[in-house]
Write a protein that holds these residues in place. Structure first.
Motif, PDB file in Angstrom:
ATOM      1  N   ILE A 188       0.826  -1.213   0.000  1.00 16.77           N
ATOM      2  CA  ILE A 188       0.000   0.000   0.000  1.00 16.77           C
ATOM      3  C   ILE A 188       0.864   1.268   0.000  1.00 16.77           C
ATOM      4  CG2 ILE A 188      -0.291   0.164   2.510  1.00 16.77           C
ATOM      5  CD1 ILE A 188      -3.298   0.865   1.907  1.00 16.77           C
ATOM      6  N   LEU A 189       2.072   1.184   0.562  1.00 13.04           N
ATOM      7  CA  LEU A 189       2.965   2.346   0.620  1.00 13.04           C
ATOM      8  C   LEU A 189       3.733   2.487  -0.695  1.00 13.04           C
ATOM      9  CD1 LEU A 189       4.393   1.780   4.221  1.00 13.04           C
ATOM     10  CD2 LEU A 189       2.739   3.521   3.525  1.00 13.04           C
ATOM     11  N   PRO A 190       4.341   3.651  -0.920  1.00 15.65           N
ATOM     12  CA  PRO A 190       5.130   3.812  -2.154  1.00 15.65           C
ATOM     13  C   PRO A 190       6.507   3.157  -2.075  1.00 15.65           C
ATOM     14  CG  PRO A 190       4.902   5.914  -0.980  1.00 15.65           C
ATOM     15  CD  PRO A 190       4.125   4.908  -0.208  1.00 15.65           C
ATOM     16  N   TYR A 191       6.830   2.494  -0.960  1.00 14.28           N
ATOM     17  CA  TYR A 191       8.123   1.815  -0.815  1.00 14.28           C
ATOM     18  C   TYR A 191       7.923   0.522  -0.043  1.00 14.28           C
ATOM     19  CZ  TYR A 191       7.580   4.441   3.505  1.00 14.28           C
ATOM     20  OH  TYR A 191       7.059   4.965   4.657  1.00 14.28           O
ATOM     21  N   THR A 192       8.906  -0.369  -0.171  1.00 10.94           N
ATOM     22  CA  THR A 192       8.783  -1.662   0.509  1.00 10.94           C
ATOM     23  C   THR A 192       9.187  -1.565   1.982  1.00 10.94           C
ATOM     24  OG1 THR A 192       9.834  -3.826   0.720  1.00 10.94           O
ATOM     25  CG2 THR A 192      10.985  -2.224  -0.598  1.00 10.94           C
ATOM     26  N   GLY A 193       8.565  -2.419   2.802  1.00 13.50           N
ATOM     27  CA  GLY A 193       8.918  -2.471   4.222  1.00 13.50           C
ATOM     28  C   GLY A 193      10.015  -3.479   4.494  1.00 13.50           C
ATOM     29  N   ARG A 359      30.829   2.896  24.566  1.00 14.85           N
ATOM     30  CA  ARG A 359      29.759   3.550  23.797  1.00 14.85           C
ATOM     31  C   ARG A 359      28.423   2.877  24.097  1.00 14.85           C
ATOM     32  NH1 ARG A 359      32.237  -0.080  20.611  1.00 14.85           N
ATOM     33  NH2 ARG A 359      34.042   1.221  20.309  1.00 14.85           N
ATOM     34  N   ILE A 360      27.364   3.605  23.787  1.00  9.02           N
ATOM     35  CA  ILE A 360      26.008   3.065  23.898  1.00  9.02           C
ATOM     36  C   ILE A 360      25.429   3.064  22.486  1.00  9.02           C
ATOM     37  CG2 ILE A 360      23.701   3.450  24.855  1.00  9.02           C
ATOM     38  CD1 ILE A 360      25.111   5.078  27.075  1.00  9.02           C
ATOM     39  N   PRO A 361      25.075   1.888  21.966  1.00  7.96           N
ATOM     40  CA  PRO A 361      24.455   1.903  20.640  1.00  7.96           C
ATOM     41  C   PRO A 361      22.997   2.358  20.742  1.00  7.96           C
ATOM     42  CG  PRO A 361      24.709  -0.358  21.414  1.00  7.96           C
ATOM     43  CD  PRO A 361      25.242   0.536  22.503  1.00  7.96           C
ATOM     44  N   LEU A 362      22.621   3.322  19.919  1.00  6.41           N
ATOM     45  CA  LEU A 362      21.221   3.748  19.860  1.00  6.41           C
ATOM     46  C   LEU A 362      20.606   3.117  18.613  1.00  6.41           C
ATOM     47  CD1 LEU A 362      21.621   7.591  20.583  1.00  6.41           C
ATOM     48  CD2 LEU A 362      21.228   5.757  22.238  1.00  6.41           C
ATOM     49  N   TYR A 363      19.526   2.367  18.803  1.00  6.80           N
ATOM     50  CA  TYR A 363      18.850   1.729  17.672  1.00  6.80           C
ATOM     51  C   TYR A 363      17.669   2.595  17.255  1.00  6.80           C
ATOM     52  CZ  TYR A 363      21.198  -2.627  19.113  1.00  6.80           C
ATOM     53  OH  TYR A 363      22.101  -3.594  19.441  1.00  6.80           O
ATOM     54  N   MET A 364      17.520   2.802  15.959  1.00  9.26           N
ATOM     55  CA  MET A 364      16.390   3.624  15.522  1.00  9.26           C
ATOM     56  C   MET A 364      15.903   3.227  14.133  1.00  9.26           C
ATOM     57  SD  MET A 364      18.665   7.014  15.022  1.00  9.26           S
ATOM     58  CE  MET A 364      19.527   6.602  16.551  1.00  9.26           C
ATOM     59  N   ARG A 365      14.700   3.682  13.835  1.00 10.83           N
ATOM     60  CA  ARG A 365      14.144   3.514  12.493  1.00 10.83           C
ATOM     61  C   ARG A 365      13.631   4.854  12.010  1.00 10.83           C
ATOM     62  NH1 ARG A 365      12.597  -1.756  10.582  1.00 10.83           N
ATOM     63  NH2 ARG A 365      12.834  -3.313  12.197  1.00 10.83           N
ATOM     64  N   VAL A 366      13.699   5.073  10.703  1.00 10.21           N
ATOM     65  CA  VAL A 366      13.176   6.322  10.144  1.00 10.21           C
ATOM     66  C   VAL A 366      11.691   6.161   9.799  1.00 10.21           C
ATOM     67  CG1 VAL A 366      15.332   7.266   9.271  1.00 10.21           C
ATOM     68  CG2 VAL A 366      14.042   5.672   7.839  1.00 10.21           C
ATOM     69  N   ASP A 367      11.001   7.292   9.701  1.00 12.72           N
ATOM     70  CA  ASP A 367       9.583   7.311   9.330  1.00 12.72           C
ATOM     71  C   ASP A 367       9.399   7.071   7.842  1.00 12.72           C
ATOM     72  OD1 ASP A 367       7.957   7.696  11.559  1.00 12.72           O
ATOM     73  OD2 ASP A 367       8.587   9.782  11.731  1.00 12.72           O
ATOM     74  N   LYS A 368      10.250   7.733   7.030  1.00 18.58           N
ATOM     75  CA  LYS A 368      10.105   7.591   5.578  1.00 18.58           C
ATOM     76  C   LYS A 368      11.486   7.466   4.943  1.00 18.58           C
ATOM     77  CE  LYS A 368       9.869  12.549   4.515  1.00 18.58           C
ATOM     78  NZ  LYS A 368      10.011  13.236   5.801  1.00 18.58           N
ATOM     79  N   PRO A 369      11.543   6.829   3.765  1.00 19.86           N
ATOM     80  CA  PRO A 369      12.863   6.608   3.159  1.00 19.86           C
ATOM     81  C   PRO A 369      13.461   7.900   2.602  1.00 19.86           C
ATOM     82  CG  PRO A 369      11.109   5.775   1.725  1.00 19.86           C
ATOM     83  CD  PRO A 369      10.438   6.280   2.953  1.00 19.86           C
ATOM     84  N   LEU A 370      14.775   8.050   2.741  1.00 21.04           N
ATOM     85  CA  LEU A 370      15.481   9.221   2.219  1.00 21.04           C
ATOM     86  C   LEU A 370      16.798   8.783   1.608  1.00 21.04           C
ATOM     87  CD1 LEU A 370      15.181  11.880   5.090  1.00 21.04           C
ATOM     88  CD2 LEU A 370      13.993  11.922   2.900  1.00 21.04           C
TER      89      LEU A 370
END
Lengths: 426, 122
Positions: A188-193, A359-370
């Motif tokens: 449904i989105l313009p990009y793959t998950g 170090r502390i690894p910070l895990y994250m995900r973006v909202d939209k592809p860039l």
């Protein structure tokens, strides 16, 4: 009811639970019990028979069962008490775990620390509400994976897949290889998950069309699925009726997202994050409840098991420290905030005093592809540092190291924020 | 004829976008790869695609009716259906050990088919 005392109880014997249990043990706490509801260890990995696991952690490409086997062996080599076919019914905030199995009946296990590693489950047809009838042949991609790879039944011959999450992509190839006609993957989105490598190896290799901006608008069939209606959507994800086409299919696989399985966490008064669906944790993966930790997909859904392992080893290490009384939460808590185009960051806070941490690894995900991004860290609104990446995709988790040295230089900072934005032209 | 093709590298999960300039099977230039594996991958993608094949094999008297298997090295993509046919006809007896060879030299590719888990007998 049998009453048992344990230093650490790990709930769930998938990759998260296995890695965490071994790490607790290796950090000097030997009185560890691992509870698993299935008849064997490994969680979902035994049915993920494809390759692509372990490139980060082991530096070699393994299949799911091979990756799992390494950690199962690790647990077996240590004197960790594993209870299979054991269902956990309740966990309390004072770290009592209630479980049962056929041999011992009901058990009350009083632990000093508990690690939640229950994983996640799939969103189902009910969760997305597709109009039409409810025939046989509509199932989640993970269920189809279990039928095909563990139980030996290929669930259909003409297949449409809704959702381009990794399991959907993997199952497109798997069912094609088992002789099914895989007609399309609709997203449904313009990009793959899913991961790019899965789009290439599972769809492009076999000429399976990926229909972006398309969804299934109708399920057709009485006893068995006969066809689905596929429709293009506009930029507001609303179906455009004149684009509808009927595609003959006896099977519709859903790969529409995963939900952390936190029923037990809630019973223990663990506070959950609306964005991740998992507990809110500090950098040791400790929840709001002292001594209750969480790691793996119960905390947030990961794209790669390698990250699950890394995170679970962090949780295991801090759990051992907790039992030994080696740390306490510091009075000054630094919140970690998801800024521009960041969906979430794990951990949500930094509050543990640690020696010899680099170090502390910070895990994250973006909202939209860039394409071409700057990842920028701020301390109370002041820019700390930034670095560039060629792209950022919602399907691929980003790990950003926060150096301890940077933290040491910060005085009285209450918030770290991360933005991931389009790179400015130089 | 000189052609330009953009390939997403799948050598690791990073997924570099690699641009290859080629004239038929002759590689002129490779750009955008972050490591040498990427260059090798891109070259193979132009000349002959190869992949590891993970699948299952039927098991007699096992704790489970199937055992997952894989090819020990990449085999040509166009051989996948033939390979699936061959592996589909095979049945093995439990117990199995991870790494145990199920089929030697699959379709003369030089790749063996091996078990990817321990599977105890029933």
């Amino acid at each position: 009811m049998i009453k048992i005392k344990k230093d650490v109880v790990v709930i769930g014997g998938g990759p998260a639970g296995l890695a965490a249990a071994a790490k607790v043990y290796d950090n000097g706490i030997k009185d560890v019990m691992l509870l698993e509801r299935d008849f064997e260890l490994g969680g979902i990995l035994p049915q993920c028979i494809h390759n692509g696991f372990g490139l980060h952690h082991f530096g070699e490409e393994l299949t799911g069962p091979e990756y799992s086997q390494r950690f199962e062996n690790k647990v077996e080599e240590r004197d960790i008490e594993v209870k299979l076919d054991t269902m956990v019914l309740d966990v309390t905030a004072d770290k009592k775990v209630f479980a049962m199995n056929k041999d011992q009946g009901a058990m009350e296990i009083q632990a000093k620390a508990v690690i939640l590693a229950m994983g996640c489950r799939e969103r189902t047809a009910g969760a997305i509400g597709i109009p039409g009838t409810r025939p046989a042949g509509v199932l989640t991609a993970g269920t189809a994976q279990r039928f095909t790879n563990i139980e030996g039944y290929v669930p259909g011959k003409k297949v449409v897949i809704l959702g381009s999450g990794d399991i959907g992509l993997i199952m497109a190839r798997r069912m094609r290889l088992e002789g099914a006609d895989v007609k399309a993957v609709c997203e449904i989105l313009p990009y793959t998950g899913g991961l790019t490598r899965n789009v290439v190896q599972c769809l492009e290799d076999y000429d399976i069309p990926l229909m972006l901006n398309h969804t299934v608008t109708k399920i057709i069939g009485n006893d068995r699925l006969e066809a689905v209606e596929i429709t293009e959507v506009d930029e507001n994800m609303k179906p455009i009726p004149e684009t509808s086409e009927i595609v003959e299919a006896d099977t519709l696989l859903l790969s529409v997202g995963l939900i952390p399985e936190n029923e037990l966490s809630k019973k223990a008064d663990v506070v959950l994050d609306d964005r991740t669906g998992g507990p809110i944790v500090n950098e040791g993966r400790e929840t709001n409840i002292d001594g209750i930790f969480a790691c793996g997909n119960v905390l947030h859904v990961h794209d790669l098991v390698d990250w699950v392992t890394e995170e679970s080893e962090i949780a295991g290490e801090w759990t051992a420290k907790y039992v030994k009384g080696d740390y306490k939460r510091s009075e000054q808590k630094m919140n970690v905030k998801a800024g521009e185009n960041v969906a979430y960051v794990i951990p949500q806070s930094i509050e543990l005093d640690a020696e010899d941490r680099k170090r502390i690894p910070l895990y994250m995900r973006v909202d939209k592809p860039l394409q071409a991004v700057d990842i920028i860290l701020y301390a109370d609104g002041e820019k700390l540092y930034s670095f560039s990446e060629p792209f950022a995709k919602p399907g691929e988790m980003i790990s950003v190291p926060l150096a301890q040295k940077t933290l040491d230089d910060l005085d009285e900072v209450s918030e770290i924020r991360v933005d991931i934005i389009e790179k400015e032209e130089e | 004829m000189l052609e330009k093709k953009t390939i997403t590298c799948v050598a690791c999960p990073k997924g570099c976008e690699i641009t290859v300039e080629h004239d038929g099977d002759e590689i002129i230039d490779i750009m955008g790869n972050a490591c040498p594996q990427g260059a090798d991958y891109a070259k193979e993608e132009i000349i002959a695609k190869t992949r590891i094949l993970p699948t299952t094999v039927r098991v007699k008297n096992g704790a489970l009716p199937l055992c997952p298997v894989k090819t020990t090295k990449q085999i040509p993509l166009e051989l996948m259906d033939q390979a699936m046919n061959k592996i589909g006809k095979k049945e093995v007896e439990a117990p199995l050990k991870v790494g145990q060879v199920i089929i030697k030299n699959l379709l003369d590719t030089g790749a063996d088919v091996v078990a990817t888990r321990d599977l105890p007998a029933n």
